[in-house]
Design an enzyme around this catalytic site. Structure first.
Site, mmCIF file in Angstrom:
data_model
loop_
_atom_site.group_PDB
_atom_site.id
_atom_site.type_symbol
_atom_site.label_atom_id
_atom_site.label_comp_id
_atom_site.label_asym_id
_atom_site.label_seq_id
_atom_site.Cartn_x
_atom_site.Cartn_y
_atom_site.Cartn_z
ATOM 1 N N VAL A 174 0.906 -1.320 0.021
ATOM 2 C CA VAL A 174 -0.021 0.053 0.049
ATOM 3 C C VAL A 174 1.094 1.237 0.150
ATOM 4 O O VAL A 174 0.749 2.361 -0.750
ATOM 5 C CB VAL A 174 -1.083 -0.054 1.185
ATOM 6 N N TYR A 175 1.865 1.204 0.859
ATOM 7 C CA TYR A 175 3.032 2.595 1.026
ATOM 8 C C TYR A 175 3.472 2.461 -0.454
ATOM 9 O O TYR A 175 3.550 3.679 -0.918
ATOM 10 C CB TYR A 175 3.654 2.234 2.295
ATOM 11 N N ALA A 176 4.028 1.526 -0.870
ATOM 12 C CA ALA A 176 4.727 1.673 -2.096
ATOM 13 C C ALA A 176 4.002 2.082 -3.233
ATOM 14 O O ALA A 176 4.291 3.039 -4.002
ATOM 15 C CB ALA A 176 5.626 0.447 -2.385
ATOM 16 N N LEU A 178 1.174 3.951 -3.070
ATOM 17 C CA LEU A 178 0.745 5.331 -2.734
ATOM 18 C C LEU A 178 2.002 6.165 -3.159
ATOM 19 O O LEU A 178 1.697 7.643 -3.750
ATOM 20 C CB LEU A 178 0.297 5.496 -1.506
ATOM 21 N N LYS A 179 3.174 5.790 -2.877
ATOM 22 C CA LYS A 179 4.269 6.873 -3.444
ATOM 23 C C LYS A 179 4.432 6.598 -4.851
ATOM 24 O O LYS A 179 4.849 7.872 -5.496
ATOM 25 C CB LYS A 179 5.369 6.027 -2.672
#
Length: 279
Positions: A174-176, A178-179
């Site tokens: 998710v983090y990756a 979104l980045k």
């Protein structure tokens, strides 16, 4: 919601050096996530270049105030504001509170939340909070702060990305993602705002030795695994992120927009070569 508008910050006048060579003298900057190690490094780097700094934090007033004290010691003005970007409207309210104290020339959208988990069992609340902090807040801040920059014909917007956008792992999916989405938004805004004198870029740190990671980096096995991947042979320090940001914010970086600048010791170029196998 944002707190700490006019009168709530720490302030000091400019040092008043004649013929001040500082490239960002007179510029005012908002740095989000300024209570963390990378945010602190960016804030201090910009302050050393002459900028006044509005410092955002979420539930870390002591750390943010400590950074403000360092900014003031450099002869710059500092303002401390709090906002929880997981709350609807909080990022826009923060931007409005900063504008209440005067124009903003530079936005450093650095605040982030990373929560790792099994990709098959992602917590919906964690998902929503990461979307709010890591992506929606950037768009909300830019929506409020970019139009006044454009009307004045000068502005800088820089988002903090991550090497994970290029080197993702399942536990940070998710983090990756979104980045990566943020980097796409940066390119879109760079096209939209370039004609008005506003540049929009992203920096993407790799392995950074922050206080939060200190216990891991203290382990020789972990440090060796990380270092073996990096062509430059060492993890970054937070201060390594400041130089490229100062360049992008100065007139020297005025022809750079829509760029994603990796600050990763060469990691996105490829893992460091393996040592030769000896017979």
């Amino acid at each position: 919601l944002a707190r700490g508008g006019r009168g709530k910050g720490v302030a000091a006048g400019m040092t008043g050096m004649p013929n001040n060579p500082l490239p960002l003298a007179g510029r005012r900057t908002l740095v989000t996530g300024a209570s963390g190690d990378i945010g602190r490094a960016l804030a201090l780097g910009l302050a050393r270049a002459g900028a006044d700094i509005a410092l955002h934090h979420c539930a870390m007033p002591d750390a943010a105030t400590a950074v403000a004290t360092e900014v003031v010691a450099l002869g710059r003005r500092a303002q401390v504001l709090e906002a929880d970007f997981t709350r609807p409207g909080a990022a826009r309210a923060l931007a409005g509170a900063v504008l209440d104290d005067g124009p903003v020339d530079i936005l450093i959208s650095n605040a982030a939340v990373e929560r790792r988990s099994d990709w098959t069992a992602i917590n919906p609340d964690d998902f929503a909070s990461m979307v709010s902090v890591n992506f929606a807040a950037f768009l909300d801040l830019a929506a409020v702060l970019a139009p006044p920059m454009a009307s004045r014909g000068w502005g800088r917007i820089i988002a903090t990305g991550s090497v994970m956008a290029a080197r993702p792992r399942a536990e940070t999916i998710v983090y990756a993602s979104l980045k990566a989405a943020q980097a796409c938004a940066v390119r879109a805004l760079a096209r939209e705002l370039g004609g008005s004198g506003v540049t929009v870029n992203v920096i993407s740190p790799g392995a950074v030795e922050t206080a939060r990671m200190a216990d891991l980096y203290a382990r020789p096995d972990f440090r060796a695994i990380v270092t073996a991947k990096l062509p430059l042979g060492r993890p970054a320090l937070p201060a390594d992120c400041a130089g490229p940001v100062v360049m992008l914010c100065s007139d020297a970086g005025g022809y750079v927009t829509g760029a994603n600048i990796p600050i990763d010791g060469g990691w996105t170029a490829g893992d460091a070569p393996a040592p030769p196998v000896r017979p």
